[in-house]
Design a protein around this motif. Structure first.
Motif, mmCIF file in Angstrom:
data_model
loop_
_atom_site.group_PDB
_atom_site.id
_atom_site.type_symbol
_atom_site.label_atom_id
_atom_site.label_comp_id
_atom_site.label_asym_id
_atom_site.label_seq_id
_atom_site.Cartn_x
_atom_site.Cartn_y
_atom_site.Cartn_z
ATOM 1 N N THR A 173 21.835 10.590 133.084
ATOM 2 C CA THR A 173 22.831 9.668 133.977
ATOM 3 C C THR A 173 23.536 10.823 135.422
ATOM 4 O O THR A 173 23.714 11.870 135.273
ATOM 5 C CB THR A 173 24.092 9.089 133.973
ATOM 6 N N ALA A 174 22.368 11.024 135.954
ATOM 7 C CA ALA A 174 22.565 11.866 137.020
ATOM 8 C C ALA A 174 24.354 12.405 137.651
ATOM 9 O O ALA A 174 25.157 11.444 137.930
ATOM 10 C CB ALA A 174 22.019 11.382 138.199
ATOM 11 N N GLY A 175 24.401 13.599 137.261
ATOM 12 C CA GLY A 175 25.886 13.490 138.001
ATOM 13 C C GLY A 175 26.954 13.485 136.673
ATOM 14 O O GLY A 175 28.044 13.693 136.468
ATOM 15 N N VAL A 176 26.942 12.863 135.760
ATOM 16 C CA VAL A 176 27.650 12.419 134.620
ATOM 17 C C VAL A 176 26.871 12.726 133.708
ATOM 18 O O VAL A 176 25.689 12.967 133.311
ATOM 19 C CB VAL A 176 27.886 10.667 134.360
ATOM 20 N N ALA A 177 27.774 13.182 132.446
ATOM 21 C CA ALA A 177 27.347 14.381 131.904
ATOM 22 C C ALA A 177 26.793 13.723 129.929
ATOM 23 O O ALA A 177 26.902 12.651 130.211
ATOM 24 C CB ALA A 177 28.368 15.669 130.654
ATOM 25 N N THR A 178 25.595 14.315 129.847
ATOM 26 C CA THR A 178 25.021 13.499 128.910
ATOM 27 C C THR A 178 24.408 14.095 128.127
ATOM 28 O O THR A 178 23.975 15.264 127.470
ATOM 29 C CB THR A 178 23.520 13.361 129.817
ATOM 30 N N THR A 179 25.245 14.133 126.665
ATOM 31 C CA THR A 179 25.476 15.279 125.704
ATOM 32 C C THR A 179 24.899 14.882 124.401
ATOM 33 O O THR A 179 25.266 16.216 123.135
ATOM 34 C CB THR A 179 26.737 15.979 125.356
ATOM 35 N N ALA A 180 24.362 13.902 123.800
ATOM 36 C CA ALA A 180 23.870 13.560 122.676
ATOM 37 C C ALA A 180 25.158 13.359 122.294
ATOM 38 O O ALA A 180 24.858 13.382 120.499
ATOM 39 C CB ALA A 180 23.126 13.991 122.300
#
Length: 468
Positions: A86-93
């Motif tokens: 997601t652009a601008g929102v963390a994607t951390t698994a």
């Protein structure tokens, strides 16, 4: 609009929105309120973004008021498994390794959902890297089952299963490498579809095993899953595994009769290869009786042993996952949770020969299933062999102890739908069946799943937690 808006289906909400009887802002606020009330108990979100959701809902409301809805997902609150970029929102698994990772672009399927007008409420918890969980050594706690918060949701799309069942969102994205859409859908009482391999792009979705990974939706009803899959589908030329096929109307057959459809029951999967719990076995027999009453033809189908599919799937998954993570595991093993670190590291014990032999056997298994399905519309077996386990009692090596009943359809890449088939007496926990179709025959799978839902009363029951 009165009543509990969070208990609306996507179809119901979209109809009300189109008729100007329900505001997307009102619906989104209701989902936000439900999340604020329950997330401390259920731990569904890794990153909850209510401000962004309200902005999207307000924009949807203006556009719908001006020119009408783009389609049935316009203004509908949905959550994303935290492996979807997601652009601008963390994607951390859900991993400390990627805790500060903020993508600059959306995943292809996220772009499609935004184009449909869906309102994204945030990033939902997952087993770490879609394999390690339920884990208590990550930066947030694992998701809990709304039917009983002492129980697991199943994995790896754990937050997605909990959030939809709890009414925090009307739909959510999941991923499925060995059952990670169908397991939480089964244990949380949802309809979750693992589409045909290649139907949905995986670009922008953090991989676990590229040749087994599938993306897909998780919703309350089969019809909702069809609507959400419609919004996510489309050819992506930048994903080499994405099939260049025409996207049908996944709802076009929902109201057609299923009389004369042939269902192949894989009894040995759930009766001997991995014997299911008595409530699951009873639910399967009741489902078969329902289909007979609808005019379906029931046949028994024999496939290769479940253990063959499980062994092939585990070798491929473990090898490919280790290849992805080897450098990080060697450099910073402490940034992985214990369960993910240990499960992924198992792949380092396999040889190139093991992997090649698994690929060879995979082709044999695919051919055997294709032959067995001649004259069959869908296969039927258990969605999960058992109801949800206590969250602190899930064995680390569960997938190695007994063969997975969902893995065969990652190995073959066939579309597979898990749907609620009742509740365990005493505990009230959901049990589920699994319907499996021919390649790119999702419309037929949805048709038979929807017919079953319409002929039973299971969709009228929600977790008691919501009433409280």
């Amino acid at each position: 609009m009165t009543g509990d808006l969070t208990l609306l289906t996507i179809r119901e909400a979209s109809t009300l929105i189109a008729e100007r009887k329900l505001s997307p802002v009102e619906l989104t606020k209701a989902c936000i309120a439900r999340t604020e009330a329950l997330d401390a108990t259920l731990s569904t979100y890794v990153a909850f973004t209510p401000e962004l959701a309200l902005e999207a809902a307000e924009a949807a409301e203006v556009e719908i008021g001006t020119s009408g809805p783009r389609g049935p997902m316009h203004g509908i609150p949905v959550g994303l498994k935290d492996i979807y970029d997601t652009a601008g929102v963390a994607t951390t698994a859900h991993s400390n390794l990627l805790k500060s990772r903020v993508p600059t672009e959306d995943a292809f399927t996220v772009t499609k959902l935004r184009e449909s007008g869906a309102v994204i409420t945030g990033k939902l918890g997952t087993f770490e890297f879609a394999i390690g969980g339920p884990s208590f050594d990550l930066f947030t706690l694992p998701a809990r089952n709304p039917w009983d918060p002492a129980r697991t949701t199943g994995g790896s799309s754990s937050g997605s299963g909990a959030a939809v069942a709890a009414g925090m969102v009307l739909g959510a994205t999941g991923s499925d490498t060995g059952g990670s859409i169908r397991s939480p859908s089964s244990l949380c009482g949802l309809a979750g579809i693992k589409p045909t391999y290649g139907l949905l792009s995986r670009r922008g979705i953090l991989p676990l095993s590229q040749s087994l990974d599938h993306a897909g939706p998780m919703c309350w009803t089969v019809e909702d899953a069809a609507l959400m899959l419609q919004a996510m589908a489309g050819h992506d030329p930048l994903d080499p595994a994405c099939a260049d096929v025409a996207v049908p109307d996944f709802t076009e057959k929902l109201d057609e009769t299923v009389k004369g459809k042939t269902i192949g029951v894989i009894r040995h999967f759930h009766e001997t290869d991995h014997q299911a719990a008595p409530p699951v076995l009873a639910a399967i027999e009741q489902a078969i009786a329902v289909y007979r009453s609808l005019g379906c033809v029931i046949k028994e189908v024999t496939l290769p042993p479940l253990m063959d599919f499980a062994a092939v799937g585990l070798i491929i998954m473990s090898s490919e996952a280790f290849a992805i993570h080897e450098a990080d595991l060697r450099a910073t093993p402490e940034l992985y949770g214990e369960i993910a670190r240990d499960r992924i590291s198992m792949g380092g014990l396999l040889t190139g020969g093991d992997y090649v032999q698994a690929l060879r056997r995979r082709q044999e298994l695919c051919a055997a299933v294709a032959e067995a399905m001649i004259g069959i519309d869908v296969l039927l077996t258990a969605g999960s062999p058992f109801p949800a386990q206590p969250i602190d009692k899930v064995p680390k090596w569960l997938m190695y102890q007994k063969p997975s009943i969902t893995m065969p359809f990652n190995v073959t890449g066939l579309p597979a739908l898990a749907l609620c088939a009742g509740y365990e007496p005493g505990t009230g926990l959901p049990v589920a069946i699994q319907l499996v179709g021919h390649p790119f025959a999702e419309t037929t799978v949805f048709q038979l799943g929807h017919a079953y839902e319409q002929a039973t009363q299971w969709r009228a029951t929600r977790p008691a937690l919501l009433a409280a």
